[in-house]
Design a protein around this motif. Sequence first.
Motif, mmCIF file in Angstrom:
data_model
loop_
_atom_site.group_PDB
_atom_site.id
_atom_site.type_symbol
_atom_site.label_atom_id
_atom_site.label_comp_id
_atom_site.label_asym_id
_atom_site.label_seq_id
_atom_site.Cartn_x
_atom_site.Cartn_y
_atom_site.Cartn_z
ATOM 1 N N GLN A 262 32.480 13.587 -62.203
ATOM 2 C CA GLN A 262 31.732 12.571 -62.385
ATOM 3 C C GLN A 262 31.727 11.602 -61.048
ATOM 4 O O GLN A 262 30.456 11.258 -60.696
ATOM 5 C CB GLN A 262 32.328 11.430 -63.629
ATOM 6 N N PHE B 229 29.199 13.108 -58.711
ATOM 7 C CA PHE B 229 27.962 12.657 -59.136
ATOM 8 C C PHE B 229 27.240 11.529 -58.629
ATOM 9 O O PHE B 229 26.302 11.052 -58.288
ATOM 10 C CB PHE B 229 27.613 12.929 -60.611
ATOM 11 N N GLU B 230 28.182 10.406 -58.766
ATOM 12 C CA GLU B 230 27.940 8.919 -58.472
ATOM 13 C C GLU B 230 28.005 9.076 -57.119
ATOM 14 O O GLU B 230 27.054 8.321 -56.430
ATOM 15 C CB GLU B 230 29.221 7.969 -58.893
ATOM 16 N N ALA C 232 24.583 9.827 -55.978
ATOM 17 C CA ALA C 232 23.657 8.814 -56.422
ATOM 18 C C ALA C 232 23.584 8.000 -55.299
ATOM 19 O O ALA C 232 22.819 7.215 -55.037
ATOM 20 C CB ALA C 232 24.034 8.221 -57.744
ATOM 21 N N SER C 233 24.953 7.587 -54.606
ATOM 22 C CA SER C 233 24.988 6.638 -53.759
ATOM 23 C C SER C 233 24.831 7.116 -52.227
ATOM 24 O O SER C 233 24.933 6.533 -51.212
ATOM 25 C CB SER C 233 26.360 5.642 -53.752
ATOM 26 N N ARG C 234 24.230 8.423 -52.309
ATOM 27 C CA ARG C 234 23.889 8.927 -51.063
ATOM 28 C C ARG C 234 25.093 9.429 -49.883
ATOM 29 O O ARG C 234 25.016 9.366 -48.967
ATOM 30 C CB ARG C 234 22.761 8.551 -50.176
#
Length: 325
Positions: free
Chosen positions: A297, A300-301, A304-306
Amino acid sequence: LTASLPRSASAADLAARLVEGDRLALARLISAVEASRQDAREQLRCLFPRTGRAHVVGVTGPPGSGKSTLTTRLAIEYRRREQTVGIVAVDPTSPYSGGAILGDRVRMMELHSDPAVFVRSMATRGVMGGLARSTLDVVLLLDAFGKDVVLIETVGVGQDEVEIARAADTTMVVGVPNLGDDIQAIKAGILEIADVLVVNKADLAGADRLVAELRAMLQLSTVGSREWTPPIVQTVATDGQGVAELVDQVAAHRSFLESTGTWRARRAESARRQVRAIVEDRVQRRLEALTSGSDWQARFEAIASRDQDPYSVADEVMNEMAKND
Ligand SMILES: Nc1nc2c(ncn2[C@@H]2O[C@H](COP(=O)(O)OP(=O)(O)OP(=O)(O)O)[C@@H](O)[C@H]2O)c(=O)[nH]1
Ligand SMILES: [Mg+2]
């Protein structure tokens, strides 16, 4: 019934009993296969060398074309020829016995009580690992049990059905006259994989026209090959007319397959698809289990925050999957 076989009977016992001809053991193993149980997979592995003898015959066609009635008749004809028969009905739109006993209640009852015939309905859509795979595993069990012929009834729609029909040695596509656009209706019954074409309900008007249309279409199409043009057989499943000829044509197709080496080639092709399906299924499950875990997880985060990119994380997932399976 179950009293003769303790609930605790191990899968290994079941396989041994199946080979000895114990129908209850066969039924138990079929249930295990349908439930996608691990012990069933082990047993299939043990039993596999004992399979490959049965002639696997697909009976496919649009809903209501008379497949169940015809399958019953075929089984009766095979029994007359002293061949043992297994029947697998895949997700029938009507209960298996329904259409068949309407026309011939007594014969169907006879069939069900004949120890040389085994009928199983696969009505469990959405089983883990797919309907096609569990159906083909049930066919393997019937084969290991020693059935000479295994008939598989499928409605000719959907990927699963096509997959099942492709795995058969001989596929008959059942059409009926007066379905409006007849040829279209039979095309829906996966015409391109037909080895034998059946015009059932030949007692109805329009059967000859359908035969003529099919013949014309065969001349234009790529169905069959140079060596084998699918024969067209007219049947009246409700009274058995044409069924003996149909069984003769199925036997002729088998002889053709064997004499040309096509039998082995087809089975190798079918094995290729089967292995791919098994691997795809395993990879998918493993991927699902892996990526739903909490340890991923954070990554994946990070995507999302590049802070990370999906390509690198995908590489990590692939490495992880290769590591321990
Ligand atoms: N007139 C006539 N009726 C038939 C013939 N064969 C089957 N039927 C009837 O057609 C109906 C459908 O027969 P089924 O055998 O259930 O057809 P099916 O293709 O198995 O149907 P699904 O499994 O629901 O797709 C029944 O009422 C049969 O009695 C035939 O040769 N002539
Ligand atoms: Mg049916």
